[in-house]
Design a protein around this motif. Structure first.
Motif, PDB file in Angstrom:
ATOM      1  N   UNK A 337       0.853  -1.185   0.000  1.00  0.00           N
ATOM      2  CA  UNK A 337       0.000   0.000   0.000  1.00  0.00           C
ATOM      3  C   UNK A 337       0.892   1.239   0.000  1.00  0.00           C
ATOM      4  N   UNK A 338       0.303   2.385   0.263  1.00  0.00           N
ATOM      5  CA  UNK A 338       1.074   3.628   0.209  1.00  0.00           C
ATOM      6  C   UNK A 338       2.125   3.722   1.305  1.00  0.00           C
ATOM      7  N   UNK A 339       2.030   2.878   2.308  1.00  0.00           N
ATOM      8  CA  UNK A 339       2.980   2.934   3.423  1.00  0.00           C
ATOM      9  C   UNK A 339       4.161   1.966   3.262  1.00  0.00           C
ATOM     10  N   UNK A 340       4.072   1.029   2.334  1.00  0.00           N
ATOM     11  CA  UNK A 340       5.166   0.096   2.164  1.00  0.00           C
ATOM     12  C   UNK A 340       4.851  -0.982   1.146  1.00  0.00           C
ATOM     13  N   UNK A 341       5.907  -1.666   0.647  1.00  0.00           N
ATOM     14  CA  UNK A 341       5.683  -2.747  -0.313  1.00  0.00           C
ATOM     15  C   UNK A 341       5.541  -4.078   0.420  1.00  0.00           C
ATOM     16  N   UNK A 342       5.333  -5.128  -0.345  1.00  0.00           N
ATOM     17  CA  UNK A 342       5.072  -6.451   0.218  1.00  0.00           C
ATOM     18  C   UNK A 342       6.222  -6.924   1.090  1.00  0.00           C
ATOM     19  N   UNK A 343       7.460  -6.789   0.603  1.00  0.00           N
ATOM     20  CA  UNK A 343       8.605  -7.299   1.359  1.00  0.00           C
ATOM     21  C   UNK A 343       8.835  -6.508   2.635  1.00  0.00           C
ATOM     22  N   UNK A 344       8.555  -5.219   2.604  1.00  0.00           N
ATOM     23  CA  UNK A 344       8.722  -4.415   3.819  1.00  0.00           C
ATOM     24  C   UNK A 344       7.776  -4.901   4.911  1.00  0.00           C
ATOM     25  N   UNK A 345       6.526  -5.141   4.552  1.00  0.00           N
ATOM     26  CA  UNK A 345       5.570  -5.665   5.527  1.00  0.00           C
ATOM     27  C   UNK A 345       5.980  -7.066   5.993  1.00  0.00           C
ATOM     28  N   UNK A 346       6.489  -7.865   5.057  1.00  0.00           N
ATOM     29  CA  UNK A 346       6.875  -9.235   5.408  1.00  0.00           C
ATOM     30  C   UNK A 346       8.066  -9.250   6.355  1.00  0.00           C
ATOM     31  N   UNK A 347       9.057  -8.406   6.103  1.00  0.00           N
ATOM     32  CA  UNK A 347      10.221  -8.338   6.991  1.00  0.00           C
ATOM     33  C   UNK A 347       9.798  -7.944   8.399  1.00  0.00           C
ATOM     34  N   UNK A 348       8.884  -6.997   8.502  1.00  0.00           N
ATOM     35  CA  UNK A 348       8.401  -6.579   9.816  1.00  0.00           C
ATOM     36  C   UNK A 348       7.650  -7.721  10.502  1.00  0.00           C
TER      37      UNK A 348
END
Length: 415
Positions: A337-348
């Protein structure tokens, strides 16, 4: 390719008919040599029908062709399945009492043994010594799979699945020797499908998961030699043969089943699509649509975080074969979404959950759910480079199971 398929006298002989089919459908010429005991389980007519070749276990049939010498000389590959304790002993000591043992002594090409027997027989020092003798002479001896044996017993000694033996045989012919089943002797729990949270006796909150990826993982783990428990939520495909199935519906039921199964699991793979929320109240009767009443308001409450709870119990030494010895794999179905891509959310999510591996899907209305193909990224808590895998869901599962086998072979315990 000319293959000699030797069949030992064990109950698992019936599964070798499927192995024979795999060889013939791949275009190979197969000569089946059953032992006398093997014909008590599967008759020669079956082997002849499936192979298209005459079948004998006597050195006195077709003497003019000198079969006890010719078959071994001509074979590009000899496969023994099931390799019983008796056959392993005869092969290790060089006995030549029938056509099969004569052929083994004359074999010039690679030889593959696929053992199957009761656990105590497989673990007996005599059998282990025979296996080491055969391996020392250059023969390949697979580790048996673990699982249900004859009667109510369970443990290592189960014949590996036919496609696993086939893959090992083809690898051996092409000079690959590092094909031992990577999960032999391991217990793997896999959750699959989508949970359903009831609103009333008719309706539920669900998701689009078909269970195809979880079933493919169960097949890959089974073929890698593991004893597999499949925690099956709603699935559009049947569970595969050769695995233990526990049926669940809701996230709470899945939690209960997962915590129980994790107690003695070497690996836990949470691939099911688990509902994050459930209705706070479930109506005992169907919710009616009436013109004289207001639209219903559905209040949702959070479901427990099963993956995180599994990690906490593992770290506390409550679950797993030994403290810190259990490997836990999570799945993340993400969208950007506008706050981050798929991998960014997955890493978190990986850092938050604390699992060892996280398999990341980029999902959408036309991606992953219900499809026969998939594309994932495997993230590791150790910080190693992300690994991509794509293709059919069977291909992706093979890559995931291979990575799990690699992780299990690392010597450092997980904290």
């Amino acid at each position: 390719m000319r293959i000699v398929l030797g069949v030992g006298g064990g109950i698992a002989a019936y599964k070798v008919a499927s192995l024979l089919r795999l060889f013939t459908e791949a275009g190979h010429h197969v000569t089946v040599i059953p032992t006398e005991a093997a014909t008590r389980f599967v008759g020669t007519a079956t082997w002849e029908a499936l192979s298209g070749n005459p079948v004998s276990n006597s050195v006195f049939d077709d003497v003019h062709q000198v079969n006890h010498v010719r078959l071994g000389h001509e074979a590009d590959l000899v496969v023994i399945a099931p390799a019983t304790a008796d056959l392993l002993a005869k092969a290790a000591t060089g006995q030549a009492g029938d056509l099969l043992t004569n052929t083994l002594l004359m074999a010039h090409g690679p030889v593959l043994f696929a053992p199957a027997m009761h656990t105590e027989m497989w673990q007996h020092p005599a059998t282990r010594a025979n296996v080491e003798t055969l391996r020392g002479r250059g023969a390949a001896v697979l580790e048996p799979a673990s699982g249900r044996l004859t009667g109510s017993d369970s443990g290592p000694g189960r014949l590996p699945e036919p496609d696993a033996i086939f893959d090992a045989a083809m690898a051996l012919v092409h000079g690959q020797t590092d094909f031992q089943l990577p999960l032999a002797g391991k217990t793997v729990t896999i959750s699959a499908g989508g949970t359903r949270e009831p609103l009333d006796p008719v309706r539920f909150l669900g998701n689009r998961s078909s269970g195809k990826q979880g079933v493919a993982l169960a097949v890959a783990a089974r073929n890698a030699g593991a004893t597999v428990r499949l925690l099956s939520a709603h699935m559009e495909v049947p569970p595969p043969p050769g695995v233990d199935v526990v049926n669940v519906e809701t996230a709470l039921q899945l939690r209960e089943a997962a915590l129980a199964a994790a107690v003695d699991s070497d690996v836990v793979i949470m691939s099911a699509a688990v509902a994050d929320f459930r209705p706070a109240d479930i109506s005992d009767t169907k919710i009616k649509k009436r013109d004289d009443t207001a639209d219903p308001v559905i209040t949702l409450v959070r479901n427990p975080d099963i993956l995180q709870e599994l990690v906490e119990r593992r770290n506390q030494g409550i679950a797993g074969p030994a403290a810190g010895g259990q490997l836990i794999v999570g799945f993340a179905a993400e969208t950007g979404d506008q706050h981050g891509d798929v991998l960014a959310y997955a890493e978190a999510k990986l850092q938050r959950k604390g699992c060892d591996l996280l398999v990341v899907n980029h999902v959408g209305s036309d991606k992953v759910f219900g499809k026969d193909t998939n594309s994932v990224v495997i993230l590791a808590r150790s910080g190693s480079e992300p690994q991509e895998a794509s293709g059919t869901k069977a291909d992706v599962s093979a890559a995931i199971i291979s990575r799990i086998g690699f992780e299990l072979n690392q010597v450092s315990p997980r904290a």
